[in-house]
Design an enzyme around this catalytic site. Structure first.
Site, PDB file in Angstrom:
ATOM      1  CB  SER A 129      -0.941  -0.003   1.209  1.00 17.30           C
ATOM      2  OG  SER A 129      -0.221  -0.119   2.422  1.00 17.30           O
ATOM      3  N   GLY A 164      -0.346   4.636   0.138  1.00 15.04           N
ATOM      4  CA  GLY A 164      -1.089   5.829   0.511  1.00 15.04           C
ATOM      5  C   GLY A 164      -1.833   6.422  -0.672  1.00 15.04           C
ATOM      6  CB  ALA A 165      -2.170   9.921  -1.846  1.00 14.54           C
ATOM      7  N   GLY A 181      -1.755   4.848  -4.186  1.00 15.88           N
ATOM      8  CA  GLY A 181      -2.437   3.601  -4.514  1.00 15.88           C
ATOM      9  C   GLY A 181      -1.765   2.377  -3.940  1.00 15.88           C
ATOM     10  N   GLY A 227      -5.302   1.075   5.027  1.00 14.17           N
ATOM     11  CA  GLY A 227      -4.581  -0.117   4.589  1.00 14.17           C
ATOM     12  C   GLY A 227      -5.275  -1.398   5.017  1.00 14.17           C
ATOM     13  CG  ASP A 228      -5.979  -1.889   8.990  1.00 13.69           C
ATOM     14  OD1 ASP A 228      -4.841  -2.347   8.757  1.00 13.69           O
ATOM     15  OD2 ASP A 228      -6.218  -1.094   9.919  1.00 13.69           O
TER      16      ASP A 228
END
Length: 314
Positions: free
Chosen positions: A220, A222-223, A225, A251-252
């Site tokens: 993951s 973040g912004a 993708g 992320g979960d």
């Protein structure tokens, strides 16, 4: 059914503020108290979207009792292991521009006998699970080798195991041969010991984890993708959020959506990205339901130019 394991769960209090000003009295515009912990959030996200899930977690003290009450109120089926320590509390401060400041307690020490009880509960319930998901930080005093041993026992039992953790525990999980690991950018960089300055660096690091024994790596970003690296190649994707409210639990939610959609290929990555983006659009650590998902915003990009050969073990 997907079984989640959270060794260091928490109570998460999230407050929306106008500006984080050090040394000032800050008044919160709103506040939310939610169950916390990566595995807990995965279960909450799955159940919010109609996917059966059970959660194994050690709890202690009044905070632990409150955590159990909150989860039961959300309809989460629990396998609770009582411990002597006090379940931790975390604080999240969210500003209007999407900036999030987290203050996390380290959590209680998990005694060897208590970890043995958790292990027994997980192994007993794993046989009826499609996936077991072990998430979050390793409690103080518990060596990464103990977490790796738990992973190895589940893998040896034929369990499909997904892991989202950090530090030495992440490498221990990969070396145990787990089916899936889901690090974020920082956790992935820490695992391989080099900064990740480009998408190619991320893919190289994911290949390194696969060389240690992990089957699939879902990173993951973040912004930016997420990146999926498996035996079939490299796939990237993103789902922009115009007005982010909180990144806590995103992320979960990504991992939960990926597992709910079969944990393989473009469809699973797209679903995971939709769930993760929906979580970012919600306050605190709320998990998205079907009405929050905007699948049309997801964009996927096969990247054959980034395919790397699997590295030798080492």
């Amino acid at each position: 059914m997907i079984l989640t394991v959270t060794l260091n769960p928490s109570l998460d209090r999230a407050m929306e503020i106008d500006l984080l000003a050090r040394g000032e009295v800050i008044r919160a515009a709103s506040a939310h108290l939610d169950p916390g912990g990566k595995g807990v959030n995965v279960s909450r996200a799955l159940l919010a979207n109609g996917v059966p899930s059970r959660a194994v977690l050690p709890v202690g003290g009044e905070e632990g009792a409150q955590l159990v009450r909150l989860l039961e109120g959300e309809g989460v089926e629990l396998l609770v292991v009582p411990i002597a320590g006090r379940t931790r509390s975390n604080i999240t401060l969210a500003e209007p521009d999407g900036t999030v400041t987290k203050i996390n307690e380290s959590g209680p020490v998990l005694a060897g006998s208590e970890f043995a009880e958790v292990t027994r509960a997980v192994l007993a319930a794993a046989g009826s699970a499609d996936w077991v998901v072990a998430c979050g930080s390793v409690p103080p005093g518990l060596p990464a080798t103990a977490f790796g041993d738990l992973c190895a026992r589940l893998v040896d039992a034929g369990v499909r195991l997904a892991v989202d953790t950090s530090g030495p525990a992440l490498r221990a999980a990969a070396e145990a041969g787990v089916a899936l690991v889901k690090p974020n950018r920082e956790e992935l960089a820490e695992a391989v010991g080099v900064p990740l300055r480009s998408l190619g660096d991320v893919v190289d690091a994911a290949v390194q984890l696969r060389s240690w024994g992990a089957g699939t790596v879902l990173a993951s970003l973040g912004a930016d993708g997420a990146v999926l690296v498996d035996a079939k190649g490299v796939l990237t994707g993103e789902s922009p959020v115009p007005q982010p409210k909180s990144t806590v639990g995103a992320g979960d939610a990504l991992l939960a959506g990926f597992l709910a959609a079969g944990a393989r290929g473009p469809d699973a990555l797209a679903e995971g990205l939709a769930w993760g983006a929906a979580a970012v659009s919600l306050p605190g650590s709320r998990m998205p339901g079907p009405g929050d998902l905007l699948r049309k915003t997801v964009r996927l990009h096969p990247r054959p130019d980034l395919v790397r050969p699997l590295l030798p073990q080492g």
